[in-house]
Design an enzyme around this catalytic site. Structure first.
Site, PDB file in Angstrom:
ATOM      1  N   ASP A   1      46.322  90.888  32.448  1.00 57.94           N
ATOM      2  CA  ASP A   1      45.808  90.012  31.274  1.00 57.94           C
ATOM      3  C   ASP A   1      46.198  90.477  29.905  1.00 57.94           C
ATOM      4  O   ASP A   1      46.067  89.931  28.756  1.00 57.94           O
ATOM      5  CB  ASP A   1      44.280  90.579  31.004  1.00 57.94           C
ATOM      6  CG  ASP A   1      43.105  89.520  30.970  1.00 57.94           C
ATOM      7  OD1 ASP A   1      43.539  88.301  31.238  1.00 57.94           O
ATOM      8  OD2 ASP A   1      42.057  89.767  30.627  1.00 57.94           O
TER       9      ASP A   1
ATOM     10  N   ILE B   1      30.100  82.087  25.860  1.00 62.08           N
ATOM     11  CA  ILE B   1      29.381  81.741  24.362  1.00 62.08           C
ATOM     12  C   ILE B   1      30.195  80.637  23.857  1.00 62.08           C
ATOM     13  O   ILE B   1      29.445  79.823  23.130  1.00 62.08           O
ATOM     14  CB  ILE B   1      29.515  83.004  23.347  1.00 62.08           C
ATOM     15  CG1 ILE B   1      28.734  84.172  24.322  1.00 62.08           C
ATOM     16  CG2 ILE B   1      28.761  82.733  22.214  1.00 62.08           C
ATOM     17  CD1 ILE B   1      28.815  85.654  23.459  1.00 62.08           C
TER      18      ILE B   1
ATOM     19  N   MET C   1      23.649  86.429  25.380  1.00 59.90           N
ATOM     20  CA  MET C   1      23.644  85.556  24.256  1.00 59.90           C
ATOM     21  C   MET C   1      22.324  84.745  24.470  1.00 59.90           C
ATOM     22  O   MET C   1      21.745  84.446  23.509  1.00 59.90           O
ATOM     23  CB  MET C   1      24.824  84.688  23.909  1.00 59.90           C
ATOM     24  CG  MET C   1      24.979  84.043  22.835  1.00 59.90           C
ATOM     25  SD  MET C   1      24.490  85.001  21.133  1.00 59.90           S
ATOM     26  CE  MET C   1      26.108  85.725  20.850  1.00 59.90           C
TER      27      MET C   1
HETATM   28  P1  AMP Z   1      31.442  84.900  30.238  1.00 57.52           P
HETATM   29  O1  AMP Z   1      31.781  86.319  30.093  1.00 57.52           O
HETATM   30  O2  AMP Z   1      32.451  84.060  29.585  1.00 57.52           O
HETATM   31  O3  AMP Z   1      30.804  84.442  31.472  1.00 57.52           O
HETATM   32  O4  AMP Z   1      30.357  84.837  29.137  1.00 57.52           O
HETATM   33  C1  AMP Z   1      28.907  85.123  29.305  1.00 57.52           C
HETATM   34  C2  AMP Z   1      28.265  85.004  27.924  1.00 57.52           C
HETATM   35  O5  AMP Z   1      28.008  83.539  27.746  1.00 57.52           O
HETATM   36  C3  AMP Z   1      26.753  85.732  27.884  1.00 57.52           C
HETATM   37  O6  AMP Z   1      26.588  86.444  26.637  1.00 57.52           O
HETATM   38  C4  AMP Z   1      25.899  84.356  27.911  1.00 57.52           C
HETATM   39  O7  AMP Z   1      24.604  84.490  27.510  1.00 57.52           O
HETATM   40  C5  AMP Z   1      26.720  83.247  27.357  1.00 57.52           C
HETATM   41  N1  AMP Z   1      26.240  82.002  27.740  1.00 57.52           N
HETATM   42  C6  AMP Z   1      26.472  81.349  28.589  1.00 57.52           C
HETATM   43  N2  AMP Z   1      25.765  80.186  28.689  1.00 57.52           N
HETATM   44  C7  AMP Z   1      24.989  80.061  27.297  1.00 57.52           C
HETATM   45  C8  AMP Z   1      24.372  79.131  26.568  1.00 57.52           C
HETATM   46  N3  AMP Z   1      24.335  77.842  27.387  1.00 57.52           N
HETATM   47  N4  AMP Z   1      24.025  79.383  25.471  1.00 57.52           N
HETATM   48  C9  AMP Z   1      24.285  80.625  24.698  1.00 57.52           C
HETATM   49  N5  AMP Z   1      25.052  81.264  25.402  1.00 57.52           N
HETATM   50  C10 AMP Z   1      25.697  81.083  26.760  1.00 57.52           C
END
Ligand code: AMP
Length: 290
Positions: A45, A224, A179
């Site tokens: 990464d 997010i 989030m």
């Molecule tokens: P990742 O690590 O890229 O999978 O992102 C995870 C984060 O994205 C977590 O904090 C989730 O709450 C947030 N997330 C996913 N879908 C949404 C949504 N529809 N609205 C706000 N936050 C989101």
């Protein structure tokens, strides 16, 4: 290609990514024991950031420590590499301009790119530096750690847990690292956690503008960045000084281009796909070794 020697070398780097590395290594070992003849390939990464100018990688610490490898490596490189590869498809002739990518997920960082190469990034020696994250604190005064060690008798395990697992959105809200959960809460601590997340993101993005000497494009990506219209709006509101004009409707609909035509900075939402990049590298390596 993972050999015994490379596996040992990767294992020695676990302190740099204690949240991610142990379970990834575990999977490699299990596959090795189940399918000893199956070649395995590791993607790093950090690799995308190797184009950075030396200054962007240095800490102001004694040179002997720098020479030992305590430098800013940066992370989320596979995500940034994917975004860089698809930029021409999404934003055409702006792809090679001054682009800042905000990878906002459980782990969050930003990368300043020029000609689709990494110029600077918010993460450093470990995946702790920079933005506030789900459970990680991001940049804090290193004096806090000394204070906890010297005055509060924190053990190194307790400090590690505090920095990696108990801080960030979870620590500030006291409710959740997620989030979605925080967005739907009206608790003042949840609201403050979101405000701090956006405040820190806007500051970090502003610093990356200095690296690029401007900014033509901002890309939001990851959980997010791709899904939260409120967070994108809050961050962009703090960056109005850049001449950003967000388009309310396209932002609310998670469309690709979310800025108005007359905005000085193009703002877009592009889904990342780290798995695709990993698969692509794996196929390429596999063909080379076959
Ligand atoms: P990742 O690590 O890229 O999978 O992102 C995870 C984060 O994205 C977590 O904090 C989730 O709450 C947030 N997330 C996913 N879908 C949404 C949504 N529809 N609205 C706000 N936050 C989101």
């Amino acid at each position: 290609l993972i050999t015994g020697k490379i596996l040992k070398k990767i294992e020695s780097l676990t302190p740099l990514a204690p949240l991610h590395q142990p379970h990834n290594l575990e999977a490699i070992k299990i596959i090795q024991s189940l399918y000893p003849k199956l070649p395995q390939i590791a993607c790093f990464d950090t690799a995308f950031h190797c184009t950075q100018n030396k200054l962007a990688t240095l800490y102001a610490i004694p040179r002997r420590l720098t020479q030992e490898g305590i430098i800013r490596y940066g992370f989320h490189g596979i995500s940034y590499e994917y975004i860089a590869s698809v930029l021409p498809k999404y934003i055409k002739n702006k792809a090679n301009k001054k682009v800042i990518v905000a990878h906002l997920g459980n782990g969050s960082s930003m990368c300043a790119m020029k000609n689709r190469l990494s110029v600077a990034t918010s993460m450093g020696f470990t995946a702790l530096e920079g933005l506030m994250m789900g459970t990680r604190c991001g940049t804090i005064d290193p004096g806090i750690i000394l204070y906890l060690l010297q005055e509060k008798n924190f053990s190194k395990e307790k400090i590690s847990d505090l920095l990696y697992q108990e801080s960030g959105l979870l620590g500030v809200s006291g409710i959740s690292s997620d989030m979605r959960e925080l967005q739907s809460s009206i608790h003042p601590n949840a609201i403050e956690a979101l405000d701090l997340f956006c405040y820190r993101a806007a500051r970090e993005l502003s610093a990356l503008c200095a690296d690029l000497q401007g900014c033509d494009v901002i890309i939001f990506t990851a959980g997010i960045g791709e899904n939260s219209a409120i967070i994108r709006k809050k961050i962009c509101d703090k960056l109005k000084w850049l001449g950003i004009l967000l388009d309310k409707k396209s932002n609310n609909n998670n469309e690709i281009i979310i800025s108005q035509n007359k905005s000085k900075v193009l703002v877009a939402v592009i889904p990342t796909n780290e798995e695709y990049k990993i698969a692509q590298h794996t196929v390429y390596k596999a063909l080379r070794y076959s």
